[in-house]
Write a protein that holds these residues in place. Sequence first.
Motif, PDB file in Angstrom:
ATOM      1  N   UNK A  75      -5.915  -2.758   0.167  1.00 20.73           N
ATOM      2  CA  UNK A  75      -6.373  -1.839  -0.879  1.00 20.73           C
ATOM      3  C   UNK A  75      -6.752  -0.486  -0.288  1.00 20.73           C
ATOM      4  N   UNK A  76      -7.340  -0.485   0.892  1.00 20.13           N
ATOM      5  CA  UNK A  76      -7.683   0.783   1.556  1.00 20.13           C
ATOM      6  C   UNK A  76      -6.426   1.534   1.974  1.00 20.13           C
ATOM      7  N   UNK A  77      -5.422   0.808   2.423  1.00 19.34           N
ATOM      8  CA  UNK A  77      -4.170   1.448   2.808  1.00 19.34           C
ATOM      9  C   UNK A  77      -3.528   2.112   1.594  1.00 19.34           C
ATOM     10  N   UNK A  78      -3.488   1.408   0.471  1.00 19.63           N
ATOM     11  CA  UNK A  78      -2.895   1.966  -0.744  1.00 19.63           C
ATOM     12  C   UNK A  78      -3.692   3.157  -1.275  1.00 19.63           C
ATOM     13  N   UNK A  79      -4.981   3.213  -0.992  1.00 21.97           N
ATOM     14  CA  UNK A  79      -5.804   4.348  -1.418  1.00 21.97           C
ATOM     15  C   UNK A  79      -5.484   5.590  -0.594  1.00 21.97           C
ATOM     16  N   UNK A  80      -5.242   5.414   0.695  1.00 26.05           N
ATOM     17  CA  UNK A  80      -5.033   6.545   1.597  1.00 26.05           C
ATOM     18  C   UNK A  80      -3.586   7.028   1.584  1.00 26.05           C
ATOM     19  N   UNK A  81      -2.643   6.175   1.247  1.00 29.84           N
ATOM     20  CA  UNK A  81      -1.226   6.501   1.335  1.00 29.84           C
ATOM     21  C   UNK A  81      -0.819   7.752   0.546  1.00 29.84           C
ATOM     22  N   UNK A  82      -1.239   7.955  -0.705  1.00 29.85           N
ATOM     23  CA  UNK A  82      -0.853   9.190  -1.412  1.00 29.85           C
ATOM     24  C   UNK A  82      -1.381  10.459  -0.746  1.00 29.85           C
ATOM     25  N   UNK A  83      -2.589  10.395  -0.192  1.00 33.36           N
ATOM     26  CA  UNK A  83      -3.150  11.574   0.483  1.00 33.36           C
ATOM     27  C   UNK A  83      -2.371  11.888   1.758  1.00 33.36           C
TER      28      UNK A  83
END
Length: 109
Positions: free
Chosen positions: A19-27
């Motif tokens: 979930x943390x990876x998916x949060x940072x990926x767009x940025x």
Amino acid sequence: MEQTAPSCDPALLSCITPAEVLTVLPFLAAALLALGIWGLIRHEQRKHAGLMPKRGTEPGDDEQLLYAGERHVFGPGNADASRVYRVSRNPKDHARAMMPAKARKRTNR
């Protein structure tokens, strides 16, 4: 018996959840896109300002000497094989020299 939680080792980055990876990926994608756009804009500005080296040489009537040196390290002697090539700076003479021999014979008729 007591259940132990899986150990989290920060050195191995095992504490990062999907979930943390998916949060940072767009940025991260936005930052890379911005960096790429900045690089393209900077390249175009430098090219139009004359800061980029131009390819080739200016046309002229004289010849340019090109030195091609090679080092051979095989065989019974480590000799340098170097040549000097004369290249015309006149575009028509240069194009005529690059023409295949068969085509040159056809144009001389």
